[in-house]
Every structure is written in C-alpha cells, then in structure tokens.
Enzyme design. Structure first.
Site, PDB file in Angstrom:
ATOM      1  N   HIS A 279       0.818  -1.213   0.000  1.00  0.00           N
ATOM      2  CA  HIS A 279       0.000   0.000   0.000  1.00  0.00           C
ATOM      3  C   HIS A 279       0.856   1.270   0.000  1.00  0.00           C
ATOM      4  CE1 HIS A 279      -3.649   2.055  -0.029  1.00  0.00           C
ATOM      5  NE2 HIS A 279      -4.198   1.678   1.096  1.00  0.00           N
ATOM      6  N   ASP A 283      -2.183   2.291  -4.642  1.00  0.00           N
ATOM      7  CA  ASP A 283      -3.400   2.782  -3.998  1.00  0.00           C
ATOM      8  C   ASP A 283      -4.497   1.727  -4.086  1.00  0.00           C
ATOM      9  OD1 ASP A 283      -2.194   5.208  -3.448  1.00  0.00           O
ATOM     10  OD2 ASP A 283      -2.855   6.114  -5.332  1.00  0.00           O
TER      11      ASP A 283
END
Length: 308
Positions: A279, A283
């Site tokens: 992450h 995204d």
C-alpha cells in the site's frame, strides 16, 4: 422403678474451635476442653492436632482398588528435531522481511470461469496435438496478469530506498510445489510468450522443482507472482508478498455457485481472486482496478487475443 439418670451433657465447643477442628481434621467432640465449664477452645483443638492421631477424626475407608488399566501402546517419540534447510531458511527470512517492511493489504474479487473452461474443453485435444502440452488455467491468468501490469505499472514496481523502480519487463513467478516445499520459479519475459510457450515453460519449471533441481537463477528477478492455492482446495486466502515485489495474485478453487445473470439465477463455475499489494506504492483504487482488469480478461478471453 427409679428413673434413669439424665445423660451427661457434652461440653460446648466454641465457634473458633469448631472452625479450627474442621481445618485441622480433628474430632472436636473428642477434645478435652480447658475453658470455663469445660468449653473446648481453639487452643485445645490446636494442642490436640499437634498430638498423635488419637483425637483426630477417623479417616474415611479407602476405596476398593479398581482394576488396573490395560497398558497403553508405546507412542514413540513425541518430538523430532531436524535442521532447517537453507531453502526454507531463505523463504522464512523473505516472508518475515515482507511483513516487516511492506504495508501489505489484500483486495478480493470473483471471476466466472465459464468462458475459459469452455475454450479449454473445446480445444484441449487440438492444443495437445499442436504443441505437445496441455492447455491449463495458469496460462490464461499469466497472460491476464501481464495485460493488467501494463495497465497499472505501479504493481510491477518496487521501492528501493527513496526511489521507485518501474520495471519494463514481465518476469512472472509461479508458485509450484517442489520436493522441498513451495517454491516460486520465474517465467521470464512472459509478455513475449504465447499460450503454448507459457505452458511449456511452467511444465519445465515444475519438473525441476519436483526433482529439486531449481537453481537460484530460476528463482530470482521476478517482478510479480501468481500463487494457485486452488489446486490444494483453498477457497480464499491472503497471499504474502514475495519481497521486494509490490503485488501477488492468489488463485483459488473453482466452485459452482448460484449467480444472477441478466435477472436470472444460474449456476456458474466461480473462482475467488485475491491481490495482496504494498500500500506504500499501490493505492486501493489501482488494486481494485487491477483485479477488475484480470476479471474482464478471464471472463472474455478475446481481450487477451486482441490485447485490450
């Protein structure tokens, strides 16, 4: 006749003495009291408890001996210690590194396998006759993954210090079971390979893994990984990143499920997909769209032929 004399009244036992007798296992009625009027005091009970067992309450009779249980069969060693193999040590270190250094998140989707299964069923013998290898599911997913990686380059990247390395090659690691456990040999330059070449390369690497003949060169330089837990019966999982890669696609078993198609309920072969990603670089929107891209390619394999 003359009336019989009234029975002699036992001396009173004080509450503290009665409690002490219960605790010490002493018959309070057999203790000689030294208190006023022969009352039995706590000190009397303690004195009686310290003397031989004449004043103690009789013990309960021992239960009748039960028949001895049959001797159990020897179970052998309860533990076995073996030296961790170098490959397993390396895998363990890489997995711990991935957990500690990456911000791993997993997103899920499902895919209708009807079109792929129909294509395989219709062409499987022609494919074997033409190329000498069976047409499997993995080649479809590997081609779909390459297409999705081209559309979302951050899933084919890695973080190096304060830089992002976007890889312009597509080396796809395919997790296979080997003689020494699960290994991830790499199908190199998968974007240049057709379905037959992909199936042949996966078959070659699987044989090397089974015979414990994989080298470090077979396992290195991967840019993305596909893990198929479905061959072992897994319904859903959250795969761990193969560090320093940014993404890993988890495939699962195919199960017939009721789904809504054009307002009607139909039974379709459904597979759950899982994408674990870093992450820090990818995204959530990109991860979801990446899985949707793969879903669309598998549900309509013509997209793979026309590269859309």
């Amino acid at each position: 006749s003359a009336p019989s004399p009234a029975p002699a009244q036992k001396p009173a036992v004080m509450p503290a003495a009665r409690a002490e007798a219960t605790r010490a296992g002493v018959d309070a009625g057999a203790v000689e009291g030294t208190g006023r009027g022969g009352r039995v005091l706590k000190e009397d009970v303690q004195k009686a408890a310290a003397q031989p067992a004449a004043a103690k309450a009789p013990s309960a009779p021992a239960p009748a001996p039960a028949s001895a249980p049959a001797p159990s069969k020897p179970v052998g060693e309860r533990e076995r210690r073996v030296k961790m193999r170098p490959l397993r040590k390396t895998i363990a270190a890489r997995l711990v590194e991935a957990q500690q250094t990456a911000a791993i998140l997993t997103t899920f989707n499902e895919v209708d396998m009807s079109a792929v299964m129909q294509a395989r069923s219709a062409l499987k013998q022609d494919f074997v006759d033409a190329h000498g290898v069976k047409l499997g599911f993995m080649s479809f997913f590997l081609k779909a993954a390459v297409s999705a990686l081209k559309a979302f380059p951050s899933v084919n990247a890695e973080i190096s210090g304060d830089e992002i390395i976007y890889k312009q090659y597509y080396n796809i690691g395919v997790a296979v079971g080997g003689g020494k456990g699960l290994v991830v040999p790499v199908v190199r330059d998968a974007d240049t390979l057709g379905f037959a070449a992909i199936e042949q390369e996966i078959g070659r690497l699987a044989v090397l893994a089974r015979d414990n003949k994989l080298t470090l060169a077979h396992l290195s330089d991967g840019s993305f990984t596909i893990s198929n837990g479905g061959i072992y019966g897994s319904m859903l999982s959250t795969p761990i990143l193969n560090s320093p890669q940014t993404g890993i696609l988890g495939l699962h078993n195919i199960v017939e499920r009721p789904v809504a198609i054009d307002g009607k309920v139909e039974i379709r072969p459904i597979m759950y997909l899982a994408l674990s990603y870093d992450h820090r670089l990818v995204d959530g929107r990109e991860a979801v769209q990446f899985l949707v891209h793969i879903k669309q390619a598998i549900e309509d394999p013509r997209r793979l032929l026309f590269e859309i």
